[in-house]
Scaffold this active site. Structure first.
Site, mmCIF file in Angstrom:
data_model
loop_
_atom_site.group_PDB
_atom_site.id
_atom_site.type_symbol
_atom_site.label_atom_id
_atom_site.label_comp_id
_atom_site.label_asym_id
_atom_site.label_seq_id
_atom_site.Cartn_x
_atom_site.Cartn_y
_atom_site.Cartn_z
ATOM 1 N N ARG A 1 0.828 -1.219 0.000
ATOM 2 C CA ARG A 1 0.000 0.000 0.000
ATOM 3 C C ARG A 1 0.856 1.259 0.000
ATOM 4 N NH1 ARG A 1 -3.322 -0.408 5.093
ATOM 5 N NH2 ARG A 1 -1.438 -1.482 5.704
ATOM 6 N N ASN B 1 -6.305 -2.335 2.210
ATOM 7 C CA ASN B 1 -6.340 -3.783 2.331
ATOM 8 C C ASN B 1 -7.785 -4.236 2.465
ATOM 9 O OD1 ASN B 1 -3.573 -4.165 2.244
ATOM 10 N ND2 ASN B 1 -3.343 -4.301 4.462
#
Length: 98
Positions: free
Chosen positions: A27, A45
């Site tokens: 990320r 996520n």
């Protein structure tokens, strides 16, 4: 895969990335890739261990960004990246969403 980016006038897409994409800094790496490509939106996520991305930008920038997402992270393995058109929201930055 990057060729699947819809070239709509809103220039917004949603993608679900599957593979080894959680627990490897994916990320945060994606945030940096987005900034380099001039992309706005977010990444987060998902409970099923995939990563969801909402991205806005010019079609060429989106193409470059998703090419990087699929092939650039040194520790991740992207098994699939399902990209679809999304409504344009007008984000002014790209961030990790929790």
């Amino acid at each position: 895969m990057p060729d699947e980016i819809p070239h709509n006038e809103e220039r917004a897409v949603r993608a679900v990335v599957e593979g080894r994409v959680q627990g490897v800094g994916f990320r945060y790496w994606t945030v940096q890739a987005a900034k380099k490509c001039g992309i706005t939106g977010w990444v987060r996520n998902c409970p099923d261990y995939s990563v969801e991305i909402f991205a806005e930008g010019e079609p060429d920038a989106l193409h470059d960004f998703f090419n990087a997402v699929q092939h650039g992270h040194p520790l991740a393995y992207v098994a699939s990246c399902n990209i679809s058109a999304a409504p344009y929201k007008g984000f002014d930055s790209f961030k990790v969403r929790y």
